[in-house]
Design a protein around this motif. Structure first.
Motif: not given
Length: 66
Positions: A17, A19, A32, A34, A56, A59-60, A62-64, A66
């Protein structure tokens, strides 16, 4: 985002992914990517208030990770 995706593929990085954001300076939008699917957050974030925008972005990131 497509360039980042291609760069990752060429360098054997398994990042599924990517962002991105678009801004005029005061107005922000987020995207985003994918595989070949682009998702656009239809909410437009205005500065101020900066808290929602920074949330926001955090979050992007932190999500990246994982």
């Amino acid at each position: 985002m497509v360039a980042a995706q291609k760069f990752n593929i060429e360098n054997q990085k398994s990042i599924s992914t990517v962002y991105g954001s678009v801004t005029s300076g005061n107005l922000w939008s987020f995207l985003k990517l994918e595989d070949t699917t682009v998702t656009i957050d239809l909410t437009e974030y205005l500065i101020p208030p900066v808290e929602e925008l920074v949330g926001t972005l955090v979050w992007m990131v932190r999500d990246g990770l994982d």
